[in-house]
Design an enzyme around this catalytic site. Structure first.
Site, mmCIF file in Angstrom:
data_model
loop_
_atom_site.group_PDB
_atom_site.id
_atom_site.type_symbol
_atom_site.label_atom_id
_atom_site.label_comp_id
_atom_site.label_asym_id
_atom_site.label_seq_id
_atom_site.Cartn_x
_atom_site.Cartn_y
_atom_site.Cartn_z
ATOM 1 N N CYS A 34 0.853 -1.192 0.000
ATOM 2 C CA CYS A 34 0.000 0.000 0.000
ATOM 3 C C CYS A 34 0.889 1.242 0.000
ATOM 4 O O CYS A 34 1.758 1.386 0.870
ATOM 5 C CB CYS A 34 -0.903 0.009 1.237
ATOM 6 N N ASP A 41 -0.303 -5.683 0.721
ATOM 7 C CA ASP A 41 -1.636 -5.959 0.182
ATOM 8 C C ASP A 41 -1.573 -7.308 -0.514
ATOM 9 O O ASP A 41 -0.624 -7.591 -1.248
ATOM 10 C CB ASP A 41 -2.062 -4.888 -0.826
ATOM 11 N N VAL A 56 2.617 -15.910 -23.365
ATOM 12 C CA VAL A 56 3.528 -15.523 -22.297
ATOM 13 C C VAL A 56 4.120 -16.781 -21.670
ATOM 14 O O VAL A 56 3.393 -17.727 -21.366
ATOM 15 C CB VAL A 56 2.786 -14.686 -21.226
ATOM 16 N N GLU A 57 5.420 -16.779 -21.492
ATOM 17 C CA GLU A 57 6.096 -17.893 -20.842
ATOM 18 C C GLU A 57 5.825 -17.798 -19.342
ATOM 19 O O GLU A 57 5.974 -16.740 -18.736
ATOM 20 C CB GLU A 57 7.600 -17.819 -21.149
ATOM 21 N N SER A 58 5.384 -18.901 -18.737
ATOM 22 C CA SER A 58 4.854 -18.864 -17.368
ATOM 23 C C SER A 58 5.893 -18.510 -16.309
ATOM 24 O O SER A 58 5.576 -17.791 -15.361
ATOM 25 C CB SER A 58 4.165 -20.178 -17.019
ATOM 26 N N HIS A 75 -4.422 -0.851 -5.639
ATOM 27 C CA HIS A 75 -4.946 -2.068 -6.252
ATOM 28 C C HIS A 75 -5.267 -1.871 -7.731
ATOM 29 O O HIS A 75 -4.952 -2.715 -8.571
ATOM 30 C CB HIS A 75 -6.226 -2.529 -5.538
ATOM 31 N N GLU A 76 -5.910 -0.760 -8.024
ATOM 32 C CA GLU A 76 -6.327 -0.486 -9.406
ATOM 33 C C GLU A 76 -5.120 -0.396 -10.333
ATOM 34 O O GLU A 76 -5.115 -0.937 -11.437
ATOM 35 C CB GLU A 76 -7.137 0.816 -9.462
#
Length: 122
Positions: A34, A41, A56-58, A75-76
């Site tokens: 935060c 968070d 995307v490679e994991s 968060h947004e």
């Protein structure tokens, strides 16, 4: 989201670009900080995408998501920032992200973003 993340999102060619399909990736232990309180968070990110030419490679995605552990952002900003970075890396046909954040002060915040309407049939 700050552009200071140095973690590379590796990609690889889609072996089935002629087929419409979705991939769902869950990150059940996403962590950031935060920016107001400095407290951690925690949330769950759910990323759905319909690939075009690239995936995307994991492992690189996991390392990228872990790089938020000490990053101060709301968060947004975290949720949308992750999605935009993936879109920039692979230019999918479609992407949707859901950020399900644990309650802070008795109020959970859930954040959703997508590139547009889901393709027909997906």
């Amino acid at each position: 989201m700050a552009d200071d993340f140095r973690q590379i999102l590796e990609t690889f060619p889609n072996q089935n670009p002629q087929r419409d399909y979705t991939i769902e990736i869950r990150c059940p232990e996403f962590t950031s900080v935060c920016p107001k309180t400095g407290q951690p968070d925690f949330g769950v990110l759910v990323i759905d995408y319909a690939p075009k030419d690239w995936l995307v490679e994991s492992k690189s995605l996991k390392l990228f998501l872990q790089s938020f552990r000490n990053h101060g952002a709301f968060h947004e900003d975290c949720t949308v920032g992750v999605a935009k970075r993936i879109v920039d890396a692979i230019a999918p046909t479609w992407l949707r992200i859901g950020g399900y954040w644990n309650a802070r002060g008795g109020m959970p915040i859930d954040v959703f973003w997508q590139t547009g309407p889901a393709p027909d049939g997906l």
